[in-house]
Each structure stands twice: as C-alpha cells, then as structure tokens.
Design an enzyme around this catalytic site. Sequence first.
Site, PDB file in Angstrom:
ATOM      1  N   LYS A 185      38.779  28.187  37.325  1.00 11.03           N
ATOM      2  CA  LYS A 185      39.684  28.289  36.165  1.00 11.03           C
ATOM      3  C   LYS A 185      41.095  28.339  36.755  1.00 11.03           C
ATOM      4  O   LYS A 185      41.494  29.313  37.379  1.00 11.03           O
ATOM      5  CB  LYS A 185      39.368  29.544  35.359  1.00 11.03           C
ATOM      6  CG  LYS A 185      40.503  30.117  34.512  1.00 11.03           C
ATOM      7  CD  LYS A 185      40.887  29.242  33.340  1.00 11.03           C
ATOM      8  CE  LYS A 185      42.038  29.888  32.561  1.00 11.03           C
ATOM      9  NZ  LYS A 185      43.350  29.735  33.252  1.00 11.03           N
ATOM     10  N   GLU A 236      39.900  40.975  42.758  1.00 10.54           N
ATOM     11  CA  GLU A 236      41.077  41.151  43.629  1.00 10.54           C
ATOM     12  C   GLU A 236      42.256  41.345  42.702  1.00 10.54           C
ATOM     13  O   GLU A 236      42.769  40.380  42.129  1.00 10.54           O
ATOM     14  CB  GLU A 236      41.263  39.904  44.512  1.00 10.54           C
ATOM     15  CG  GLU A 236      40.057  39.566  45.378  1.00 10.54           C
ATOM     16  CD  GLU A 236      39.902  40.507  46.563  1.00 10.54           C
ATOM     17  OE1 GLU A 236      40.865  41.209  46.900  1.00 10.54           O
ATOM     18  OE2 GLU A 236      38.795  40.554  47.130  1.00 10.54           O
ATOM     19  N   CYS A 290      50.551  40.415  45.287  1.00  6.70           N
ATOM     20  CA  CYS A 290      49.828  41.648  45.002  1.00  6.70           C
ATOM     21  C   CYS A 290      50.139  42.681  46.069  1.00  6.70           C
ATOM     22  O   CYS A 290      50.066  43.874  45.821  1.00  6.70           O
ATOM     23  CB  CYS A 290      48.330  41.364  44.967  1.00  6.70           C
ATOM     24  SG  CYS A 290      47.755  40.495  46.430  1.00  6.70           S
ATOM     25  N   GLU A 292      52.954  48.004  38.190  1.00 12.52           N
ATOM     26  CA  GLU A 292      53.227  46.815  39.000  1.00 12.52           C
ATOM     27  C   GLU A 292      54.149  45.885  38.213  1.00 12.52           C
ATOM     28  O   GLU A 292      53.802  45.464  37.108  1.00 12.52           O
ATOM     29  CB  GLU A 292      51.911  46.087  39.309  1.00 12.52           C
ATOM     30  CG  GLU A 292      52.117  44.866  40.174  1.00 12.52           C
ATOM     31  CD  GLU A 292      50.856  44.024  40.315  1.00 12.52           C
ATOM     32  OE1 GLU A 292      50.152  43.810  39.301  1.00 12.52           O
ATOM     33  OE2 GLU A 292      50.568  43.580  41.434  1.00 12.52           O
TER      34      GLU A 292
HETATM   35  P1  NAD Z   1      46.430  37.564  34.912  1.00 16.19           P
HETATM   36  O1  NAD Z   1      45.370  38.579  35.065  1.00 16.19           O
HETATM   37  O2  NAD Z   1      47.201  37.543  33.658  1.00 16.19           O
HETATM   38  O3  NAD Z   1      45.827  36.084  35.063  1.00 16.19           O
HETATM   39  C1  NAD Z   1      45.087  35.701  36.194  1.00 16.19           C
HETATM   40  C2  NAD Z   1      44.106  34.611  35.782  1.00 16.19           C
HETATM   41  O4  NAD Z   1      43.198  35.159  34.842  1.00 16.19           O
HETATM   42  C3  NAD Z   1      44.743  33.400  35.117  1.00 16.19           C
HETATM   43  O5  NAD Z   1      44.067  32.233  35.538  1.00 16.19           O
HETATM   44  C4  NAD Z   1      44.485  33.649  33.643  1.00 16.19           C
HETATM   45  O6  NAD Z   1      44.415  32.476  32.897  1.00 16.19           O
HETATM   46  C5  NAD Z   1      43.142  34.323  33.699  1.00 16.19           C
HETATM   47  N1  NAD Z   1      42.836  35.172  32.542  1.00 16.19           N
HETATM   48  C6  NAD Z   1      43.697  35.830  31.719  1.00 16.19           C
HETATM   49  N2  NAD Z   1      43.019  36.483  30.763  1.00 16.19           N
HETATM   50  C7  NAD Z   1      41.698  36.264  31.005  1.00 16.19           C
HETATM   51  C8  NAD Z   1      40.503  36.702  30.381  1.00 16.19           C
HETATM   52  N3  NAD Z   1      40.500  37.487  29.301  1.00 16.19           N
HETATM   53  N4  NAD Z   1      39.332  36.297  30.916  1.00 16.19           N
HETATM   54  C9  NAD Z   1      39.303  35.521  32.011  1.00 16.19           C
HETATM   55  N5  NAD Z   1      40.398  35.060  32.635  1.00 16.19           N
HETATM   56  C10 NAD Z   1      41.585  35.439  32.136  1.00 16.19           C
HETATM   57  O7  NAD Z   1      47.366  37.744  36.178  1.00 16.19           O
HETATM   58  P2  NAD Z   1      48.740  37.013  36.527  1.00 16.19           P
HETATM   59  O8  NAD Z   1      49.838  37.707  35.834  1.00 16.19           O
HETATM   60  O9  NAD Z   1      48.566  35.556  36.385  1.00 16.19           O
HETATM   61  O10 NAD Z   1      48.803  37.337  38.093  1.00 16.19           O
HETATM   62  C11 NAD Z   1      49.411  38.449  38.596  1.00 16.19           C
HETATM   63  C12 NAD Z   1      48.394  39.520  38.948  1.00 16.19           C
HETATM   64  O11 NAD Z   1      47.489  39.043  39.938  1.00 16.19           O
HETATM   65  C13 NAD Z   1      49.065  40.732  39.570  1.00 16.19           C
HETATM   66  O12 NAD Z   1      48.491  41.895  39.052  1.00 16.19           O
HETATM   67  C14 NAD Z   1      48.754  40.582  41.046  1.00 16.19           C
HETATM   68  O13 NAD Z   1      48.817  41.771  41.788  1.00 16.19           O
HETATM   69  C15 NAD Z   1      47.385  39.992  40.992  1.00 16.19           C
HETATM   70  N6  NAD Z   1      47.025  39.350  42.262  1.00 16.19           N
HETATM   71  C16 NAD Z   1      46.097  39.963  43.064  1.00 16.19           C
HETATM   72  C17 NAD Z   1      45.776  39.412  44.301  1.00 16.19           C
HETATM   73  C18 NAD Z   1      44.776  40.101  45.208  1.00 16.19           C
HETATM   74  O14 NAD Z   1      44.294  39.460  46.129  1.00 16.19           O
HETATM   75  N7  NAD Z   1      44.449  41.368  44.990  1.00 16.19           N
HETATM   76  C19 NAD Z   1      46.396  38.234  44.710  1.00 16.19           C
HETATM   77  C20 NAD Z   1      47.325  37.631  43.862  1.00 16.19           C
HETATM   78  C21 NAD Z   1      47.629  38.198  42.636  1.00 16.19           C
END
Ligand code: NAD
Length: 493
Positions: A182, A257, A291, A390
């Site tokens: 996705k 993650e 992150c 965050e």
């Molecule tokens: P997000 O959770 O809004 O979205 C991430 C992904 O999830 C996107 O592809 C989005 O379309 C999808 N998504 C959103 N709602 C969903 C649902 N209900 N069901 C399934 N998928 C869904 O996050 P973001 O704002 O795009 O990214 C930033 C976040 O990601 C921050 O919290 C950051 O710390 C985290 N992050 C973590 C790591 C790690 O390795 N721990 C690495 C990079 C980013």
Amino acid sequence: MVADQLAARPLSVANWIGGREVPAASGETFEKTSPHDGGPVAEVARSGAGDIDAAVRAARGAAAAWADTTPVARGEALLKVALALEASASRMAAIVALETGKSVKEATGETKGAVQLGKFFAGEGMRLSGRTFPSGMAGKYTMTVRSPLGVAALIIAANTPIANIAWKVFPALICGNACVVKAAEETPATALEFARIAAEAGLPAGVLNVVQGIGAEAGQALVDHGDVDVISFTGSTAVGRKIAASAGPRMVRISLELGGKNPLVVCDDADLDKAVEWTVLSAFSNAGQRCAAASHIIVAEQVYDAFRDKLLARTASLKVGNTDADDFGPVINVRQLGFILAQIDAAKARGARVAAGGIRLAGERHAKGSYLAPTVIEDVPAGDPLNGCELFGPVAVLSKASDFRDALRQANDRDYGLTAAIHTRSVDRATEFAHKVRAGTVNVNLGTYGSEPHFPFGGFGASGNGSREPGLEALDVYSELKTLSYFVEPGRL
Ligand code: NAD
C-alpha cells in the site's frame, strides 16, 4: 531530471496488479500535490475494497509458485531487482524528490540505501538457515526451517519512500511471500516505479503488487482483508493501534514500526561542537520527518547556555529548500505544516518559548510550499503535552537536566521508545544510559541517526509491537519457523 518530471506533471499513477498497471475499478482518482510549490504532481488511483481484493488475489495466485522456488533462486531474482534499481537510481531519485520536495542529492542517498538493502537480502537467499538441536532421545535429529507465510501486506509512510518500500519488500520476498504494497498517498509514483523496475528485472507477475489510495479506504481494506497472512506497517502509532485491533482477533502476524519522540542527552563533559552538529542532523535532516528524529534535546544545566547559543547559531545558518545546496526541504503537505504550527502555538500559550523558527517560511523560494523554519523551543513546562507529542517536523525542544539521573529520567518520560543518544566523555555515563534508556536504538556520541540494512530497528512502548526490521531479525517477521525432527532407529543398520 527533476525538471523533466516537473514538465511531465501531473503524472497518472495507477495500481500495479498482476504485473500491469490497473486504474481503480471506480475510475476515481485523488490529486497529489508538490510539497515544494503546491502544484499538481499526480492524479492517483483512489482504490477501494474491490481493488484491494484484486491485488490480494493476484498475490495469492502467485504465492505458491514463488514459495516453491529455492531461496537461492529468489536471492538471484532479488539481486536483479536491486541492480535494476541501482541502474535506474537517477530516475528513481528524481521521482522521490518530486514527490517529497527533498533535494535530488538526498533522494539519491535514500535510493542507494534501498539498493544496499536489496543486495543484503538477496544474499540472504544463500543463508536462509535454521538451527540444529541435539535431542534427549537417541536417534532423533532436530532442526528449524523457515516457511513463507503467504501474502504479505506492506503499508508504508512517505518520509523516505523508496527506502521504506525496500525495507519491507526485499525481506518479505526472500522469505518466499508474495506482496501487496500500500503506497503512501504522498509518494504514489515512487511505489509504482519500483514495481515497474522489479517487473522489468524479471520478478514474476503477481509476486509484487502495489495499491494506491487513501489510508482509511485502501489501507484499511488491506488490513481488514481476510486473506492476508502478515501485515507490516510503518507509520503513526494511531494507525498502528487500528491495525493491531483489526489483525489481533484474526491472529494475523503484525509488525508495527511506529512513531518516536527521541531524546538526545548532552552531558556537562560532552564535546559541545560535535553535540551541536549531531543535534542539527538528528533534529532537522529530512525536515525532521524521521521516526528517529531527535526532537527532545536534554542538556546538562552547567553547559545549557553554551550549548543553546551554539545550537541557535548553527540553526540560523541552515538553508531550507529543495536544491542540493539546501540542508532540508519542506514538510510533506500543508496539513502537516498546519498541525505542527498549531502544536507550537498551543505550547507557547502554555508558557513555552520559541527560540528559533516556529513560522512558515514565506519568501519567494518558499511561499508556495509547506516550508517550516528550523525551530528550537525552550521552557516547555514539565508534563506539557508537547514533550510526548511527535511533531514529525524540523522542531527540537530543549530542556535542562540538573544531573545525569534527571537526564535519564526525562529521556524515559514518554510513551515512545524508538531511539536515544547521549553525548559524554564518560564511559560510566554512556554505559548506564545505554542500559537504562527505553529505546530500541541507543547511540553514544552520535545522533539518533544511522540505521543500516543489516541493523535491526524498532522500539519500546508506543513505538512498535516489539518486532525488528530490517536486518536478519526481519526474517522472523516474514517467515514461520518450523521445528522438524527425524527419527532413525539407533543400531538398525
Ligand atoms: P500514517 O500512519 O498516517 O500513514 C502511514 C501509512 O498508513 C500510509 O500509507 C497511509 O495511507 C496508511 N494508513 C492510514 N490510515 C490507515 C488505516 N486506517 N489502515 C491502514 N493504513 C492506513 O503516518 P504518516 O503520517 O504517513 O507517517 C509518519 C509516521 O510514520 C510517524 O509517526 C513516523 O514516526 C512513522 N514512521 C515510523 C518509522 C519506523 O520505522 N518506526 C519509519 C518512518 C515513519
């Protein structure tokens, strides 16, 4: 190259299902805009549950044959994909830069990281080994072997899109799973381009599928799909919780993650110039959209003023923009910019002081984009919500520590536990911090920075569910361990 891409926009970005581009069955699209100038970048397939089902079916249809190939053959296939990505690195970096607003230089570094990750897991095809065990029963010989799970649903964030894709796709494939990725809403073309490259490199149709769409629609439909065997998610803790709630009752394996609010501690015996450099890299690189970003800088009160002055001077010298001469680019969209600014304003109203930045950049180079000035905040009251929130932007909160114990207490005073760093010349302090801090990655005299393909990464508490990716630990996410015993009657021959 970026200019070519800009000239071509808006791009038309479809799903990739069963080895070909497929629009959403509804024909619906959504618009992806540029973080740099706000202009249209792409019209993207807005997938619904039916499209997700088609992608999962394509993966299921390809999974058995892929699982039947030897790990060595899969490794050879993945090496071809990694080499094809390397050969296309400049085009891929241009797409990443276009979609994220980061510089081509930074996007190229990220693409090289993805290639390196691909090569690492390709090599794993020759090492997908188990263990052997002596048995208490004479004639019994026992070992572990790894089995594929089946269909892997891989959901990624947009912050480092090609690295995030590689991080999940390569280990999932080497273990013998077929995948449905996705794509993040903000980086759809990066994901489609990766699928095309993999197909051109010979990956069989259906083994890697990409679905585009909105998280709450396409993402949730993938999570809720009944025929997915493992879900690996990189994104926010809020969405991670929803995934855990959906997958838990079905006993689907999940790897989460999630977010971080990462402390970097500066002790009174630290090399302050180096501590400042690592702070700037850790807090502001990739516009703080990591992150692992160091968003809470905890400084010994004896050196607080000296550190603060050096940090503010260095922060003032940072260049913000989308060229290779800039230090970092925009945040991913105007909504995210608004969220960060609102959090800063609310913290100000509660008594915090903005020592640098805290504003949207409005000059000619920045006005159309979602650019935030590098921001340093001080005097955040104890227990303030900002300390646990965050922001995912170029914002560092400074706080004073009365001594080492207080610094450690502050570092652990959060729900997240992803990364942490300490700057000190004392091996005693470094050792105690490393062992007592609640973080999955701990760095001494470095930044909260520096994950590599063969290092396990993941966190405590709200930063994840305890899994670790990538590194060899990722094999535990994407395979099922079987304990296999043979009995050969002793003395029978
Ligand atoms: P997000 O959770 O809004 O979205 C991430 C992904 O999830 C996107 O592809 C989005 O379309 C999808 N998504 C959103 N709602 C969903 C649902 N209900 N069901 C399934 N998928 C869904 O996050 P973001 O704002 O795009 O990214 C930033 C976040 O990601 C921050 O919290 C950051 O710390 C985290 N992050 C973590 C790591 C790690 O390795 N721990 C690495 C990079 C980013």
